[in-house]
Enzyme design. Structure first.
Site, PDB file in Angstrom:
ATOM      1  N   GLY A  28     -88.769  67.720   3.370  1.00  0.00           N
ATOM      2  CA  GLY A  28     -89.487  68.139   4.679  1.00  0.00           C
ATOM      3  C   GLY A  28     -90.590  67.430   5.260  1.00  0.00           C
TER       4      GLY A  28
ATOM      5  N   ASP B 288     -83.135  60.320   6.968  1.00  0.00           N
ATOM      6  CA  ASP B 288     -83.596  59.695   5.576  1.00  0.00           C
ATOM      7  C   ASP B 288     -82.823  59.866   4.494  1.00  0.00           C
ATOM      8  OD1 ASP B 288     -85.682  58.020   4.513  1.00  0.00           O
ATOM      9  OD2 ASP B 288     -86.514  59.787   3.659  1.00  0.00           O
TER      10      ASP B 288
ATOM     11  N   LYS C 169     -81.159  55.504   7.520  1.00  0.00           N
ATOM     12  CA  LYS C 169     -81.569  54.836   6.130  1.00  0.00           C
ATOM     13  C   LYS C 169     -80.366  54.110   5.707  1.00  0.00           C
ATOM     14  CE  LYS C 169     -82.931  56.859   2.450  1.00  0.00           C
ATOM     15  NZ  LYS C 169     -84.189  57.491   1.548  1.00  0.00           N
TER      16      LYS C 169
ATOM     17  N   ASP D  77     -74.092  71.279   4.149  1.00  0.00           N
ATOM     18  CA  ASP D  77     -73.752  70.046   4.187  1.00  0.00           C
ATOM     19  C   ASP D  77     -73.608  69.751   5.928  1.00  0.00           C
ATOM     20  OD1 ASP D  77     -72.180  67.629   4.765  1.00  0.00           O
ATOM     21  OD2 ASP D  77     -71.130  67.913   2.850  1.00  0.00           O
TER      22      ASP D  77
ATOM     23  N   ASP E 255     -80.215  70.184   5.512  1.00  0.00           N
ATOM     24  CA  ASP E 255     -80.005  69.682   4.003  1.00  0.00           C
ATOM     25  C   ASP E 255     -79.211  70.731   3.310  1.00  0.00           C
ATOM     26  OD1 ASP E 255     -81.692  67.156   2.653  1.00  0.00           O
ATOM     27  OD2 ASP E 255     -80.803  68.556   1.516  1.00  0.00           O
TER      28      ASP E 255
END
Length: 199
Positions: free
Chosen positions: A54, A114, A154, A92, A73
């Site tokens: 978080g 991320d 990412k 998901d 998440d």
């Protein structure tokens, strides 16, 4: 010797995060990205994919004070934030059930990810899994980002990311690869920044 060259820099960022009330050192990666690219503004509706524990969400809510943040998440969040501008969806992000809820709260001016896949320790395998995850995030961004919206995702660098970069260049006015100073020296993670989603 600066922090960037200091082998203890990892400890520095971890301790700094704890002192400043963030659950993970990853917050400083987003701070650097925001400082350099201004991907989020206060009026933005933001989606954070792979948000646990978080740190990114907490920074966006407390420091950037955005109008709305949806965090997703599989794992629970480790932050204590109460506000009408925050929605957490546990599950998901790419399943139909969660996608419906994401869409209900969109469209978004910024999408952040991320997220990283579970790793095997075999670089070629982990890199490929990372690129597949990034492709899923980009596909979601195609549907959920508003015009002129921005994306941060990412990836693990491994030499195969050219295809995904070319895809983003067709979607955004500006695309950049950026590795924040706060990324661990031994890590091969980096970030793709897409600014100005084309209509």
């Amino acid at each position: 010797m600066g922090k960037k060259d200091n082998p203890r820099a990892d400890d520095y960022y971890t301790a700094k995060a704890k002192k400043e009330g963030y659950p993970a050192r990853s917050v400083y990666k987003l701070m650097e990205i925001q400082q350099k690219f201004k991907v989020i503004d206060k009026s933005a509706r933001v989606l954070d994919i792979g948000a646990a524990p978080g740190s990114w969400s907490l920074y966006v809510l407390k420091e950037l004070k955005v109008s709305s943040l949806v965090a997703v998440d599989i794992m629970p969040m480790d932050i204590n934030y109460k506000g009408d501008n925050f929605v957490f969806l546990q599950g998901d992000a790419f399943t139909d059930e969660i996608l419906v809820k994401i869409r209900e709260n969109g469209p978004y001016k910024a999408i952040l990810s991320d997220a990283a896949p579970s790793t095997t320790g075999i670089r070629a395998v982990d890199t490929e899994k990372s690129l597949q995850l990034a492709e899923s995030v980009i596909s979601l961004a195609e549907k959920m980002l508003s015009p002129e919206g921005n994306l941060v995702v990412k990836i693990f660098q491994g030499g195969s990311e050219k295809k995904i970069i070319e895809r983003m260049k067709k979607m955004f006015k500006y695309v950049k690869i950026f590795k924040p100073d706060s990324v661990r020296k031994i890590s091969f993670e980096t970030y793709l920044i897409g600014c100005g989603m084309s209509p």
